[in-house]
Design a protein around this motif. Structure first.
Motif, PDB file in Angstrom:
ATOM      1  N   VAL A   5       0.937  -1.136   0.121  1.00 37.77           N
ATOM      2  CA  VAL A   5      -0.062   0.043  -0.155  1.00 37.77           C
ATOM      3  C   VAL A   5       0.902   1.109   0.000  1.00 37.77           C
ATOM      4  CG1 VAL A   5      -1.560   1.330   1.261  1.00 37.77           C
ATOM      5  CG2 VAL A   5      -1.700  -1.118   1.206  1.00 37.77           C
ATOM      6  N   SER A   6       0.659   2.167  -0.825  1.00 36.18           N
ATOM      7  CA  SER A   6       1.439   3.483  -1.016  1.00 36.18           C
ATOM      8  C   SER A   6       1.202   4.098   0.379  1.00 36.18           C
ATOM      9  CB  SER A   6       1.022   4.499  -1.950  1.00 36.18           C
ATOM     10  OG  SER A   6      -0.301   5.211  -1.830  1.00 36.18           O
ATOM     11  N   HIS A   7       2.422   4.932   0.633  1.00 41.67           N
ATOM     12  CA  HIS A   7       2.185   5.784   2.047  1.00 41.67           C
ATOM     13  C   HIS A   7       1.141   6.663   1.925  1.00 41.67           C
ATOM     14  CE1 HIS A   7       5.646   3.619   3.168  1.00 41.67           C
ATOM     15  NE2 HIS A   7       6.695   4.209   2.656  1.00 41.67           N
ATOM     16  N   ALA A   8       0.922   7.174   0.831  1.00 47.97           N
ATOM     17  CA  ALA A   8      -0.069   8.410   0.823  1.00 47.97           C
ATOM     18  C   ALA A   8      -1.560   7.799   0.732  1.00 47.97           C
ATOM     19  CB  ALA A   8       0.147   9.041  -0.706  1.00 47.97           C
ATOM     20  N   ALA A   9      -1.949   6.297   0.653  1.00 50.37           N
ATOM     21  CA  ALA A   9      -3.094   5.788   0.825  1.00 50.37           C
ATOM     22  C   ALA A   9      -3.608   6.061   1.942  1.00 50.37           C
ATOM     23  CB  ALA A   9      -2.916   4.281   0.569  1.00 50.37           C
ATOM     24  N   GLU A  10      -4.901   6.281   2.203  1.00 51.84           N
ATOM     25  CA  GLU A  10      -5.756   6.438   3.469  1.00 51.84           C
ATOM     26  C   GLU A  10      -6.299   5.217   3.826  1.00 51.84           C
ATOM     27  OE1 GLU A  10      -8.627   9.606   3.382  1.00 51.84           O
ATOM     28  OE2 GLU A  10      -7.509  10.990   1.886  1.00 51.84           O
ATOM     29  N   GLY A  11      -6.270   4.198   3.183  1.00 53.73           N
ATOM     30  CA  GLY A  11      -6.748   3.075   3.537  1.00 53.73           C
ATOM     31  C   GLY A  11      -5.880   1.620   3.186  1.00 53.73           C
ATOM     32  N   GLY A  12      -6.365   0.393   3.334  1.00 54.79           N
ATOM     33  CA  GLY A  12      -5.953  -0.724   2.839  1.00 54.79           C
ATOM     34  C   GLY A  12      -4.871  -1.211   3.737  1.00 54.79           C
ATOM     35  N   ARG A  13      -4.861  -0.837   4.938  1.00 53.74           N
ATOM     36  CA  ARG A  13      -3.660  -1.646   5.718  1.00 53.74           C
ATOM     37  C   ARG A  13      -4.461  -2.417   6.865  1.00 53.74           C
ATOM     38  NH1 ARG A  13      -2.246   3.710   4.653  1.00 53.74           N
ATOM     39  NH2 ARG A  13      -0.223   3.913   3.579  1.00 53.74           N
ATOM     40  N   GLY A  14      -5.489  -2.410   6.950  1.00 53.20           N
ATOM     41  CA  GLY A  14      -6.262  -3.119   8.057  1.00 53.20           C
ATOM     42  C   GLY A  14      -5.816  -4.631   8.155  1.00 53.20           C
ATOM     43  N   LEU A  15      -5.498  -5.400   7.009  1.00 52.70           N
ATOM     44  CA  LEU A  15      -5.095  -6.786   7.258  1.00 52.70           C
ATOM     45  C   LEU A  15      -3.666  -6.909   7.369  1.00 52.70           C
ATOM     46  CD1 LEU A  15      -7.434  -8.796   4.703  1.00 52.70           C
ATOM     47  CD2 LEU A  15      -7.520  -8.679   7.422  1.00 52.70           C
ATOM     48  N   ILE A  16      -3.044  -5.943   6.941  1.00 58.21           N
ATOM     49  CA  ILE A  16      -1.581  -5.826   7.234  1.00 58.21           C
ATOM     50  C   ILE A  16      -1.147  -5.715   8.758  1.00 58.21           C
ATOM     51  CG2 ILE A  16       0.681  -4.472   6.701  1.00 58.21           C
ATOM     52  CD1 ILE A  16      -0.551  -3.944   3.955  1.00 58.21           C
ATOM     53  N   ILE A  17      -1.925  -4.938   9.511  1.00 57.80           N
ATOM     54  CA  ILE A  17      -1.917  -4.522  10.738  1.00 57.80           C
ATOM     55  C   ILE A  17      -2.319  -5.723  11.504  1.00 57.80           C
ATOM     56  CG2 ILE A  17      -2.720  -3.240  12.612  1.00 57.80           C
ATOM     57  CD1 ILE A  17      -3.093  -0.785  10.639  1.00 57.80           C
ATOM     58  N   VAL A  18      -3.502  -6.363  11.288  1.00 58.35           N
ATOM     59  CA  VAL A  18      -3.886  -7.606  11.936  1.00 58.35           C
ATOM     60  C   VAL A  18      -2.649  -8.457  11.740  1.00 58.35           C
ATOM     61  CG1 VAL A  18      -5.559  -9.462  12.021  1.00 58.35           C
ATOM     62  CG2 VAL A  18      -6.439  -7.095  11.660  1.00 58.35           C
ATOM     63  N   GLU A  19      -2.155  -8.838  10.735  1.00 59.43           N
ATOM     64  CA  GLU A  19      -1.175  -9.716  10.428  1.00 59.43           C
ATOM     65  C   GLU A  19      -0.112  -9.428  11.389  1.00 59.43           C
ATOM     66  OE1 GLU A  19       1.088 -12.171   7.079  1.00 59.43           O
ATOM     67  OE2 GLU A  19       0.161 -10.432   6.416  1.00 59.43           O
ATOM     68  N   ALA A  20       0.369  -8.322  11.382  1.00 64.18           N
ATOM     69  CA  ALA A  20       1.785  -7.717  12.286  1.00 64.18           C
ATOM     70  C   ALA A  20       1.555  -7.893  13.523  1.00 64.18           C
ATOM     71  CB  ALA A  20       2.173  -6.134  11.682  1.00 64.18           C
ATOM     72  N   VAL A  21       0.579  -7.889  14.294  1.00 66.40           N
ATOM     73  CA  VAL A  21       0.385  -7.768  15.763  1.00 66.40           C
ATOM     74  C   VAL A  21      -0.362  -9.226  16.340  1.00 66.40           C
ATOM     75  CG1 VAL A  21      -0.010  -5.527  15.864  1.00 66.40           C
ATOM     76  CG2 VAL A  21      -2.010  -6.748  15.736  1.00 66.40           C
ATOM     77  N   SER A  22      -0.824 -10.076  15.175  1.00 63.10           N
ATOM     78  CA  SER A  22      -1.501 -11.166  15.692  1.00 63.10           C
ATOM     79  C   SER A  22      -0.522 -12.453  15.451  1.00 63.10           C
ATOM     80  CB  SER A  22      -2.540 -11.578  14.867  1.00 63.10           C
ATOM     81  OG  SER A  22      -3.609 -10.771  14.598  1.00 63.10           O
ATOM     82  N   LYS A  23      -0.811 -13.467  16.199  1.00 67.45           N
ATOM     83  CA  LYS A  23      -0.090 -14.653  16.368  1.00 67.45           C
ATOM     84  C   LYS A  23      -0.325 -15.442  14.881  1.00 67.45           C
ATOM     85  CE  LYS A  23       0.662 -19.130  18.221  1.00 67.45           C
ATOM     86  NZ  LYS A  23      -0.269 -20.026  19.497  1.00 67.45           N
ATOM     87  N   GLU A  24      -1.684 -15.457  14.458  1.00 63.21           N
ATOM     88  CA  GLU A  24      -2.032 -15.723  13.402  1.00 63.21           C
ATOM     89  C   GLU A  24      -3.393 -15.391  12.897  1.00 63.21           C
ATOM     90  OE1 GLU A  24      -3.374 -20.189  13.123  1.00 63.21           O
ATOM     91  OE2 GLU A  24      -2.528 -20.188  14.871  1.00 63.21           O
ATOM     92  N   TRP A  25      -3.937 -15.337  11.688  1.00 63.34           N
ATOM     93  CA  TRP A  25      -5.249 -14.939  11.289  1.00 63.34           C
ATOM     94  C   TRP A  25      -5.577 -15.705  10.109  1.00 63.34           C
ATOM     95  CZ3 TRP A  25      -7.201 -12.782   6.753  1.00 63.34           C
ATOM     96  CH2 TRP A  25      -6.232 -12.335   5.830  1.00 63.34           C
ATOM     97  N   SER A  26      -7.088 -15.743   9.953  1.00 64.97           N
ATOM     98  CA  SER A  26      -7.478 -16.399   8.837  1.00 64.97           C
ATOM     99  C   SER A  26      -9.135 -16.172   8.803  1.00 64.97           C
ATOM    100  CB  SER A  26      -7.255 -17.816   8.729  1.00 64.97           C
ATOM    101  OG  SER A  26      -7.760 -18.420   7.303  1.00 64.97           O
ATOM    102  N   TYR A  27      -9.747 -16.811   8.124  1.00 64.95           N
ATOM    103  CA  TYR A  27     -11.034 -16.595   7.673  1.00 64.95           C
ATOM    104  C   TYR A  27     -11.885 -17.984   7.603  1.00 64.95           C
ATOM    105  CZ  TYR A  27     -10.190 -16.734   3.102  1.00 64.95           C
ATOM    106  OH  TYR A  27      -9.783 -17.245   1.469  1.00 64.95           O
TER     107      TYR A  27
END
Length: 138
Positions: free
Chosen positions: A97-119
């Protein structure tokens, strides 16, 4: 610690993330989780509920309003966060995601702070996105 579970159902509206964060703070505080774990859980909840609301926009029909369900399940060493919605499409991480983007980081953040994630896709329809947060020292 005994396992605890809390579930909150919300209308898929723009204020859902605010209510979900508030509910998360209140519940996890009552469960006596450390403040830093509560902060991380609120961040994850906010991202997942915001995604659920955004991707359910326009899916409402006049007969029934779209809903988002937040479930918090705490066990001795982990907190499982589950967010269900009516959209049957799998979540998609935007990867770069570009640094200028206002969104699109949600799952990147979830992945970074979680032990694991899925659906997964429950038999009742829609999907549930989940993640596991560790509660012990990391």
């Amino acid at each position: 610690m005994n396992p605890y579970t809390s579930t909150l159902e919300l209308a898929a509206k723009t204020n859902a993330a605010r209510w979900a964060r508030s509910h998360t703070r209140t519940v996890l505080h009552a469960w006596r989780l450390p403040e830093e774990r509560i902060d991380t859980a609120q961040l994850v909840v906010s991202e997942l509920v915001t995604n659920a609301v955004q991707h359910n926009a326009g899916r409402q029909n006049s007969a029934a309003e779209s809903r988002v369900t937040l479930t918090l399940h705490c066990e001795s060493a982990q907190l499982i966060v589950l967010v269900g919605d009516t959209n049957p499409n799998p979540p998609m991480s935007n990867g770069a995601v570009s640094h200028a983007a206002e969104g699109g980081r949600g799952l990147i953040i979830v992945e970074a702070v979680s032990k694991e994630w899925s659906y997964y896709f429950p038999p009742t329809g829609g999907k549930v996105v989940w993640c596991i947060l560790t509660l012990g020292s990391e």
